[in-house]
Design a protein around this motif. Structure first.
Motif, PDB file in Angstrom:
ATOM      1  N   TYR A   1       0.932  -1.156   0.002  1.00  0.00           N
ATOM      2  CA  TYR A   1       0.013   0.023   0.049  1.00  0.00           C
ATOM      3  C   TYR A   1       0.909   1.351   0.062  1.00  0.00           C
ATOM      4  O   TYR A   1       1.829   1.232   0.927  1.00  0.00           O
ATOM      5  N   TYR A   2       0.936   2.038  -1.220  1.00  0.00           N
ATOM      6  CA  TYR A   2       1.598   3.204  -1.349  1.00  0.00           C
ATOM      7  C   TYR A   2       0.804   4.391  -0.470  1.00  0.00           C
ATOM      8  O   TYR A   2      -0.186   5.114  -1.139  1.00  0.00           O
ATOM      9  N   LEU A   3       1.073   4.813   0.583  1.00  0.00           N
ATOM     10  CA  LEU A   3       0.384   5.815   1.516  1.00  0.00           C
ATOM     11  C   LEU A   3       0.631   7.139   1.275  1.00  0.00           C
ATOM     12  O   LEU A   3      -0.186   8.134   1.336  1.00  0.00           O
ATOM     13  N   ASP A   4       2.035   7.526   0.860  1.00  0.00           N
ATOM     14  CA  ASP A   4       2.215   8.604   0.672  1.00  0.00           C
ATOM     15  C   ASP A   4       3.600   8.659  -0.274  1.00  0.00           C
ATOM     16  O   ASP A   4       4.241   7.372  -0.515  1.00  0.00           O
TER      17      ASP A   4
ATOM     18  N   GLU B   1      13.431   4.822   7.324  1.00  0.00           N
ATOM     19  CA  GLU B   1      13.575   3.686   8.364  1.00  0.00           C
ATOM     20  C   GLU B   1      12.742   2.552   7.740  1.00  0.00           C
ATOM     21  O   GLU B   1      11.553   2.902   7.017  1.00  0.00           O
ATOM     22  N   LEU B   2      13.048   1.429   8.046  1.00  0.00           N
ATOM     23  CA  LEU B   2      12.328   0.088   7.439  1.00  0.00           C
ATOM     24  C   LEU B   2      11.929  -0.688   9.235  1.00  0.00           C
ATOM     25  O   LEU B   2      12.948  -1.059   9.781  1.00  0.00           O
ATOM     26  N   HIS B   3      10.720  -0.913   9.489  1.00  0.00           N
ATOM     27  CA  HIS B   3      10.418  -1.490  10.609  1.00  0.00           C
ATOM     28  C   HIS B   3       9.808  -2.761  10.172  1.00  0.00           C
ATOM     29  O   HIS B   3       8.725  -2.788   9.465  1.00  0.00           O
ATOM     30  N   VAL B   4      10.665  -3.841  10.557  1.00  0.00           N
ATOM     31  CA  VAL B   4      10.043  -5.258  10.376  1.00  0.00           C
ATOM     32  C   VAL B   4       9.267  -5.947  11.533  1.00  0.00           C
ATOM     33  O   VAL B   4      10.049  -5.892  12.369  1.00  0.00           O
ATOM     34  N   GLU B   5       8.327  -6.508  10.984  1.00  0.00           N
ATOM     35  CA  GLU B   5       7.726  -7.478  12.096  1.00  0.00           C
ATOM     36  C   GLU B   5       7.410  -8.666  11.502  1.00  0.00           C
ATOM     37  O   GLU B   5       6.717  -8.860  10.511  1.00  0.00           O
ATOM     38  N   VAL B   6       7.748  -9.766  12.215  1.00  0.00           N
ATOM     39  CA  VAL B   6       7.276 -11.068  11.614  1.00  0.00           C
ATOM     40  C   VAL B   6       6.131 -11.714  12.294  1.00  0.00           C
ATOM     41  O   VAL B   6       6.071 -11.704  13.577  1.00  0.00           O
ATOM     42  N   PHE B   7       5.115 -12.299  11.552  1.00  0.00           N
ATOM     43  CA  PHE B   7       3.903 -12.643  12.336  1.00  0.00           C
ATOM     44  C   PHE B   7       3.931 -14.063  12.511  1.00  0.00           C
ATOM     45  O   PHE B   7       3.587 -14.741  13.701  1.00  0.00           O
ATOM     46  N   ARG B   8       4.510 -14.897  11.638  1.00  0.00           N
ATOM     47  CA  ARG B   8       4.486 -16.388  11.616  1.00  0.00           C
ATOM     48  C   ARG B   8       5.611 -16.986  11.083  1.00  0.00           C
ATOM     49  O   ARG B   8       5.953 -16.503   9.867  1.00  0.00           O
TER      50      ARG B   8
ATOM     51  N   ILE C   1       4.532   6.935   7.968  1.00  0.00           N
ATOM     52  CA  ILE C   1       4.607   5.795   6.978  1.00  0.00           C
ATOM     53  C   ILE C   1       4.089   6.025   5.837  1.00  0.00           C
ATOM     54  O   ILE C   1       2.947   6.552   5.437  1.00  0.00           O
ATOM     55  N   THR C   2       5.238   6.008   4.849  1.00  0.00           N
ATOM     56  CA  THR C   2       4.631   6.161   3.489  1.00  0.00           C
ATOM     57  C   THR C   2       4.281   4.745   2.456  1.00  0.00           C
ATOM     58  O   THR C   2       3.877   4.966   1.465  1.00  0.00           O
TER      59      THR C   2
ATOM     60  N   THR D   1       0.313   4.466  -8.539  1.00  0.00           N
ATOM     61  CA  THR D   1      -0.247   3.197  -7.743  1.00  0.00           C
ATOM     62  C   THR D   1      -0.369   3.494  -6.324  1.00  0.00           C
ATOM     63  O   THR D   1       0.466   3.950  -5.447  1.00  0.00           O
ATOM     64  N   LEU D   2      -1.869   3.001  -6.083  1.00  0.00           N
ATOM     65  CA  LEU D   2      -2.124   3.103  -4.616  1.00  0.00           C
ATOM     66  C   LEU D   2      -2.171   1.973  -3.788  1.00  0.00           C
ATOM     67  O   LEU D   2      -1.725   1.888  -2.530  1.00  0.00           O
ATOM     68  N   ALA D   3      -2.124   0.510  -4.451  1.00  0.00           N
ATOM     69  CA  ALA D   3      -2.219  -0.737  -3.730  1.00  0.00           C
ATOM     70  C   ALA D   3      -1.654  -1.753  -5.049  1.00  0.00           C
ATOM     71  O   ALA D   3      -1.954  -1.712  -6.101  1.00  0.00           O
TER      72      ALA D   3
END
Length: 223
Positions: free
Chosen positions: A6-9, A17-24, A42-43, A161-163
Motif C-alpha cells: 500500500y503506497y500511502l504517501d 527507516e524500515l520497521h520489520v515485524e514477523v507474524f508467523r 509511514i509512506t 499506484t495506490l495498492a
C-alpha cells in the motif's frame, strides 16, 4: 510468493527507516510486514507470505498459456522502450539495466493505429542484466510497466499506484521473459491494471494486480 503493498504517501530519495515485524514462521512458510517510515510518517506498508520453491510439492494444472498477441508480430518488430526518446536524461535509474521491447500496437509514442483503435494494454519482451530472474526480480518486474492506460488515452502525467498485489508462481527457466499488462474498469479516475509474466518456455512465473488513479481524469480524458 505473495506480497501486498500500500503506497500511502510519496517516498522521497532520502533516508528512511524500515520497521520489520514477523507474524508467523513454520516449516512451509512465513509471513511478515514491513513499514517504510520517512520524516516520522509511514509512506509504504508491505506484507508478504514467503516460502521456498525448492521444497514445494503438489499437483500443477490449469495452465495459463502465453497470449496470442505475442505471436501476432515477429519479435524483431517489437519496439525498443527507451525513455531517452521522450526526454534526454529521463530514464529512471532502476530501469537502466532493463531491456524492454514493446508490441508495435502498444508503443503509444510511435505507432500507426489511432487511440480509438488502441487497447489500454502493453505487451513486451523483458530481460534484466545479470541472469535468470529470482523472486525479488520478478516482484520488481511485476510493476515495471508504465500505466497502460497511456496506450489508449496518450500521456496522462503521473498516474500513482495506490495498492499492488503480486504472486510469484514459479521461478523462470529463461532469461528473456514476456509480460502482458491490461487495464480495465476506470471509475472516477481509479482503474485496475492486471499483469502476467511468462518465461519463453511458456511457464507463467508471476502475476500482479494494482489499483491506480488518473489524477484530474475528467480534464485529461475527453468524453
Amino acid at each position: 510468493i505473495n506480497s501486498n503493498v500500500y503506497y500511502l504517501d510519496r517516498t522521497e530519495p532520502e533516508p528512511a527507516e524500515l520497521h520489520v515485524e514477523v507474524f508467523r514462521t513454520s516449516r512451509g512458510s512465513s509471513m511478515g510486514q514491513v513499514k517504510l517510515i520517512q520524516n516520522n510518517k509511514i509512506t509504504c506498508l508491505y506484507s508478504s507470505l514467503c516460502s521456498d520453491f525448492e521444497y514445494m510439492k503438489g499437483h500443477s494444472g490449469l495452465e495459463t498459456p502465453l497470449p496470442e498477441i505475442m505471436y501476432s508480430v515477429k519479435q524483431d518488430d517489437f519496439k525498443v522502450m527507451n525513455y531517452e526518446n521522450f526526454k534526454l536524461g529521463s530514464t529512471p535509474s532502476f530501469i537502466q539495466q532493463l531491456n524492454m521491447s514493446v508490441h508495435p500496437d502498444h508503443a503509444w509514442w510511435d505507432r500507426e493505429i489511432s487511440n480509438d483503435a488502441a487497447e489500454a494494454r502493453c505487451s513486451a519482451y523483458l530481460e534484466l542484466q545479470g541472469g535468470i530472474a529470482d523472486t525479488f526480480v520478478l516482484s520488481y518486474l511485476a510493476d515495471i510497466l508504465p500505466p497502460v492506460v497511456q496506450n489508449k488515452y496518450g500521456p496522462l502525467g503521473w498516474v500513482p499506484t495506490l495498492a499492488l498485489t503480486c504472486n510469484i508462481r514459479q521461478l523462470p527457466q529463461t532469461n528473456l521473459l514476456f509480460i502482458d499488462g491490461l487495464a480495465k474498469d476506470i471509475s472516477n479516475g481509479y482503474f485496475e491494471q492486471d499483469c502476467y509474466i511468462w518465461d519463453l518456455k511458456g511457464n507463467l512465473v508471476a502475476t500482479s494486480r494494482q489499483l491506480a488513479k488518473i489524477l484530474k481524469s475528467e480534464e485529461k480524458i475527453s468524453s
